[in-house]
Design an enzyme around this catalytic site. Sequence first.
Site, PDB file in Angstrom:
ATOM      1  N   VAL A  49       3.879   3.996  -1.195  1.00 45.83           N
ATOM      2  CA  VAL A  49       4.265   4.638  -2.459  1.00 45.83           C
ATOM      3  C   VAL A  49       5.745   4.983  -2.467  1.00 45.83           C
ATOM      4  CG1 VAL A  49       1.949   5.536  -2.883  1.00 45.83           C
ATOM      5  CG2 VAL A  49       3.574   6.923  -1.573  1.00 45.83           C
ATOM      6  N   ASP A  50       6.511   4.388  -1.535  1.00 47.02           N
ATOM      7  CA  ASP A  50       7.900   4.804  -1.332  1.00 47.02           C
ATOM      8  C   ASP A  50       8.928   4.003  -2.131  1.00 47.02           C
ATOM      9  OD1 ASP A  50       8.133   2.368   0.175  1.00 47.02           O
ATOM     10  OD2 ASP A  50       7.515   3.428   1.995  1.00 47.02           O
ATOM     11  N   SER A  65      -2.809  -1.037   9.221  1.00 43.92           N
ATOM     12  CA  SER A  65      -3.966  -1.041  10.112  1.00 43.92           C
ATOM     13  C   SER A  65      -5.194  -1.614   9.420  1.00 43.92           C
ATOM     14  CB  SER A  65      -4.270   0.389  10.581  1.00 43.92           C
ATOM     15  OG  SER A  65      -4.668   1.186   9.474  1.00 43.92           O
ATOM     16  N   CYS A 108       2.770  18.259 -23.395  1.00 46.44           N
ATOM     17  CA  CYS A 108       1.550  18.898 -23.904  1.00 46.44           C
ATOM     18  C   CYS A 108       1.104  20.114 -23.114  1.00 46.44           C
ATOM     19  CB  CYS A 108       0.414  17.881 -23.960  1.00 46.44           C
ATOM     20  SG  CYS A 108      -0.264  17.461 -22.327  1.00 46.44           S
ATOM     21  N   CYS A 145       3.173  19.807 -17.863  1.00 44.86           N
ATOM     22  CA  CYS A 145       3.720  18.691 -18.623  1.00 44.86           C
ATOM     23  C   CYS A 145       4.621  19.215 -19.733  1.00 44.86           C
ATOM     24  CB  CYS A 145       2.577  17.879 -19.224  1.00 44.86           C
ATOM     25  SG  CYS A 145       3.095  16.586 -20.380  1.00 44.86           S
ATOM     26  N   HIS A 190      -1.169   1.476  -4.555  1.00 45.78           N
ATOM     27  CA  HIS A 190      -1.487   2.901  -4.630  1.00 45.78           C
ATOM     28  C   HIS A 190      -0.523   3.678  -5.511  1.00 45.78           C
ATOM     29  CE1 HIS A 190      -3.592   2.217  -0.511  1.00 45.78           C
ATOM     30  NE2 HIS A 190      -4.387   1.943  -1.525  1.00 45.78           N
ATOM     31  N   LEU A 212       8.449  -4.355  13.479  1.00 40.61           N
ATOM     32  CA  LEU A 212       8.553  -5.173  12.275  1.00 40.61           C
ATOM     33  C   LEU A 212       9.969  -5.598  11.924  1.00 40.61           C
ATOM     34  CD1 LEU A 212       5.863  -3.718   9.887  1.00 40.61           C
ATOM     35  CD2 LEU A 212       6.335  -6.123  10.263  1.00 40.61           C
ATOM     36  N   GLN A 267       0.829  -1.201   0.000  1.00 50.68           N
ATOM     37  CA  GLN A 267       0.000   0.000   0.000  1.00 50.68           C
ATOM     38  C   GLN A 267       0.869   1.259   0.000  1.00 50.68           C
ATOM     39  OE1 GLN A 267      -2.139  -1.707   3.567  1.00 50.68           O
ATOM     40  NE2 GLN A 267      -3.887  -0.756   2.555  1.00 50.68           N
ATOM     41  N   CYS A 299       0.870  12.850 -16.645  1.00 51.05           N
ATOM     42  CA  CYS A 299       0.115  14.001 -17.148  1.00 51.05           C
ATOM     43  C   CYS A 299      -1.351  13.607 -17.270  1.00 51.05           C
ATOM     44  CB  CYS A 299       0.643  14.463 -18.497  1.00 51.05           C
ATOM     45  SG  CYS A 299      -0.340  15.785 -19.241  1.00 51.05           S
TER      46      CYS A 299
END
Length: 294
Positions: free
Chosen positions: A119-120, A236, A197, A194, A135, A278, A117, A143
């Site tokens: 995004v790192d 969680s 474009c 972008c 995610h 962990l 989950q 873009c």
Amino acid sequence: MRMRPTLSWTPSEDHPPGTTDLEPVVEVVGAGGVLVLSGAGISTESGIPDYRGEGGSLSRHTPMTYQDFTGSDRARRRYWARSHLGWRTFGRARPNDGHRAVAAFGRRGLLAGVITQNVDGLHQAAGSEGVVELHGGLDRVVCLRCGDVSARRELARRLEEANPGFDPVPAALNPDGDADLTDEQVAGFHVVACGVCGGVLKPDVVFFGETVPAERVERCRELVRAAGSVLVLGSSLTVMSGLRFVRQAAEAGTPVVIVNRDPTRGDRLAAARVALPLGKALVSVAERLGVDPG
């Protein structure tokens, strides 16, 4: 056909207390075919904060929603100013013992896959292969007009050029790479468009209020169906995007084990929740199984 672990469990309406006994984790990993589902808690030891739990960022920070981002120039300026500053720290984060242990289990052939989950990108940096980023990933930018995907480091370079001297001191960093800044600190920040474009750029991540692409969800469901067990690490399970896979596993009779210091929304569906840090826990599991944790 791979044998499933022999953990004895029945889904319950009760939320069983956490344990410090690592045996359930040793059993599911040792049996092989385990699908890892990781959340923000696996990255806290790399200096990236959690959303929930003690000191979690949601207690003081409201993440950007897709609707706000797409509907307001001001919201986009606020997001990119905060995210640009946060990226300087976020982009320097390195895998910790937990990420390295998961990668080691994969090299030993014990994993059916990894869904994160987060995004790192730290699972991949540790050496895990075939990671499904539920995610998305902050290391990419897309873009919204032409769909061009580019590297975040290139956007960072362009933003540096457009905002010389931009170096406010943030109050905190959040799990989505967003730094806490005041409106005064954000004022005057210049957003770039972008390069292909001229359209609106967005990080290649799923914002709150945005749906995970259907094909990505189906890929995760396939991994759950093929797994001998599901091991939840540092989540969680508060949001449905991750909880649905735990529910799918439980409904199919596939054992679920959770390693998370705080109670989770999936505890009643799990054979056990191990309430230990962990990194230390996964290194201990690796050592007990004779796996070099890296």
